[in-house]
Design a protein around this motif. Sequence first.
Motif, short mmCIF file in Angstrom:
data_model
loop_
_atom_site.label_atom_id
_atom_site.label_comp_id
_atom_site.label_asym_id
_atom_site.label_seq_id
_atom_site.Cartn_x
_atom_site.Cartn_y
_atom_site.Cartn_z
N ALA A 269 0.84 -1.21 0.00
CA ALA A 269 0.00 0.00 0.00
C ALA A 269 0.87 1.25 0.00
O ALA A 269 0.62 2.20 -0.76
N GLU A 270 1.90 1.25 0.85
CA GLU A 270 2.75 2.44 0.92
C GLU A 270 3.53 2.64 -0.37
O GLU A 270 3.68 3.76 -0.85
N GLY A 271 3.99 1.53 -0.95
CA GLY A 271 4.70 1.61 -2.22
C GLY A 271 3.79 2.12 -3.33
O GLY A 271 4.18 2.98 -4.14
N LEU A 272 2.56 1.64 -3.37
CA LEU A 272 1.61 2.07 -4.40
C LEU A 272 1.30 3.56 -4.23
O LEU A 272 1.22 4.32 -5.20
N ALA A 273 1.16 3.97 -2.95
CA ALA A 273 0.81 5.37 -2.67
C ALA A 273 1.89 6.32 -3.18
O ALA A 273 1.61 7.48 -3.49
N GLN A 274 3.12 5.81 -3.27
CA GLN A 274 4.22 6.68 -3.74
C GLN A 274 4.29 6.79 -5.25
O GLN A 274 5.05 7.58 -5.79
N ILE A 275 3.51 5.95 -5.94
CA ILE A 275 3.57 5.99 -7.41
C ILE A 275 2.64 7.10 -7.91
O ILE A 275 1.46 7.13 -7.53
N ASP A 276 3.18 7.94 -8.75
CA ASP A 276 2.39 9.04 -9.30
C ASP A 276 1.20 8.47 -10.08
O ASP A 276 1.38 7.62 -10.95
N GLY A 277 -0.01 8.92 -9.72
CA GLY A 277 -1.20 8.48 -10.46
C GLY A 277 -1.91 7.31 -9.81
O GLY A 277 -2.91 6.81 -10.34
N ILE A 278 -1.43 6.84 -8.66
CA ILE A 278 -2.16 5.76 -7.96
C ILE A 278 -2.66 6.29 -6.63
O ILE A 278 -1.93 6.95 -5.88
N HIS A 279 -3.93 6.01 -6.36
CA HIS A 279 -4.51 6.43 -5.08
C HIS A 279 -4.78 5.21 -4.20
O HIS A 279 -5.37 4.23 -4.64
N VAL A 280 -4.32 5.26 -2.98
CA VAL A 280 -4.59 4.18 -2.00
C VAL A 280 -5.05 4.85 -0.71
O VAL A 280 -4.48 5.86 -0.30
N ASP A 281 -6.06 4.27 -0.09
CA ASP A 281 -6.48 4.76 1.22
C ASP A 281 -5.65 4.01 2.28
O ASP A 281 -5.97 2.89 2.66
N LEU A 282 -4.59 4.67 2.72
CA LEU A 282 -3.67 3.99 3.66
C LEU A 282 -4.33 3.75 5.01
O LEU A 282 -3.96 2.83 5.73
N PHE A 292 -6.81 -0.14 -4.38
CA PHE A 292 -6.18 1.08 -4.87
C PHE A 292 -6.76 1.44 -6.23
O PHE A 292 -7.39 0.59 -6.89
N ARG A 293 -6.54 2.70 -6.63
CA ARG A 293 -7.09 3.14 -7.93
C ARG A 293 -6.03 3.85 -8.76
O ARG A 293 -5.52 4.88 -8.34
N PRO A 294 -5.71 3.30 -9.93
CA PRO A 294 -4.86 4.04 -10.86
C PRO A 294 -5.71 5.13 -11.52
O PRO A 294 -6.89 4.91 -11.78
N ALA A 295 -5.12 6.30 -11.76
CA ALA A 295 -5.87 7.42 -12.33
C ALA A 295 -6.55 7.00 -13.63
O ALA A 295 -5.88 6.58 -14.58
N ALA A 296 -7.88 7.13 -13.65
CA ALA A 296 -8.66 6.62 -14.77
C ALA A 296 -8.38 7.37 -16.06
O ALA A 296 -8.59 6.85 -17.16
N ASP A 297 -7.89 8.63 -15.95
CA ASP A 297 -7.60 9.39 -17.18
C ASP A 297 -6.23 9.00 -17.76
O ASP A 297 -5.83 9.51 -18.80
N ARG A 298 -5.52 8.11 -17.07
CA ARG A 298 -4.22 7.68 -17.60
C ARG A 298 -4.22 6.22 -18.03
O ARG A 298 -3.53 5.84 -18.98
N ILE A 299 -4.97 5.41 -17.31
CA ILE A 299 -4.98 3.97 -17.64
C ILE A 299 -6.30 3.39 -17.13
O ILE A 299 -6.77 3.78 -16.06
N THR A 342 6.38 -3.43 -11.21
CA THR A 342 5.52 -3.52 -12.40
C THR A 342 4.50 -2.38 -12.41
O THR A 342 4.28 -1.72 -13.43
N ALA A 343 3.90 -2.13 -11.25
CA ALA A 343 2.89 -1.06 -11.17
C ALA A 343 3.54 0.28 -11.51
O ALA A 343 2.97 1.09 -12.25
N ARG A 344 4.77 0.49 -11.02
CA ARG A 344 5.47 1.76 -11.26
C ARG A 344 5.73 1.93 -12.76
O ARG A 344 5.43 2.97 -13.34
N SER A 345 6.24 0.86 -13.40
CA SER A 345 6.53 1.05 -14.83
C SER A 345 5.26 1.22 -15.65
O SER A 345 5.24 1.97 -16.63
N LEU A 346 4.18 0.57 -15.23
CA LEU A 346 2.92 0.76 -15.96
C LEU A 346 2.48 2.22 -15.90
O LEU A 346 2.06 2.79 -16.91
N MET A 347 2.56 2.79 -14.70
CA MET A 347 2.11 4.18 -14.56
C MET A 347 3.07 5.14 -15.27
O MET A 347 2.64 6.15 -15.82
#
Length: 360
Positions: A269-282, A292-299, A342-347
């Motif tokens: 969760a903390e790692g995802l929260a640090q990725i630009d464009g991903i929202h997590v409720d920590l 978690f939610r990747p920004a819908a306007d990006r992916i 993987t999540a980081r490179s996708l974003m």
Amino acid sequence: MAHPNGFIDLRSDTVTLPTPAMRRAMAEAEVGDDQYGEDPTVNRLEALTAERLGKEAACYVSSGTMGNLIAILTHCGRGDEVILGDESHIFWYESGGAATLGGLPFNKLRTDRFGMLDPREVADAIRAPRPGYPRTGVVCLENTHNRCGGAVLRPEQLRQIADVAHERGVPVHVDGARIFNAAAALGLPVAEVVAPVDSVQFCFSKGLAAPVGSIVVGSRDFIQGVRANRKLVGGAMRQAGVIAAAAIVSLTEMTERLPEDHARARRLAEGLAQIDGIHVDLETTQSNIVIFRPAADRITSEEFIAGMAEDGVKISNYGLRGLRMVTHYQITDEDVEKALGTARSLMEGAAVPVAAAVAK
Ligand code: TLP
């Protein structure tokens, strides 16, 4: 750990495979016809479970869905209303079983971000005896809360709801599919967590890694009714000791390690929260589930899931609530880092919308 399925499976903790100790216990299990009450392994599992949860009795069932269904059927008479949360598993994913098979209408109340119902709304929803009102049969809670990112209800929260319900003569059932995760997150004995409520269903086949099975606990009289309803829905088994043996290993060997899964979920969760464009409720990430939610306007969710799968990481889709990753005993620290990478490179590869890019 080389994952037995050949990929990192974060879709659910239901994917866990039986441990070697479980395989041995299953092979060596003493069995008998459980419908005569003669399967010693099932009897042992039920006795151990009742004792561990601090309730009088327990009844072994084939799934969490069956456990919830027959617990609700047992609390209610035909036509009674079931009060439950609008984000509950019973409402979303159990085929509306209590309503369709039991003739029990659902009264859905708002679930807060942390998986809690408002005691005042519960009090207001419990029906006074009046022509035209259905009788309220049961209030259902969920702990940990699946769609609320594995949030944990504390015993005093269960007590608040139980007080309101019991004052009005209504029992409380907990869908505790992951109740041992709740206990581990709270650092409390599971019996203390469930003390305020009348019945609990929990699963051996999730984070506790057994191949099959769930169990319902409650008073002796209630469990007698649960047994009758298990038979009604075709769920009474025969030499079930073969699978109950694995569930005994769940209880005796698999509960103490759950904090490891929670620590990995936290790291995810903390790692995802640090990725630009991903929202997590920590704040709601309190156990082994990360939503978690990747920004819908990006992916899109589908693109994100496919991108992860291409790199050997499977996750699941929870619609508007987001995407879900669940940690369990087959997920290691390396798996977590790989999923984050993987999540980081996708974003990074997903285009930043023009307006946002200009604003930067
Ligand atoms: N949850 C599963 C399914 O939704 C696929 C999962 O992957 O999380 N209560 C809760 C809170 C649950 O999460 C589940 C299963 C159940 C009940 C039902 O258990 P089963 O699958 O044994 O019927």
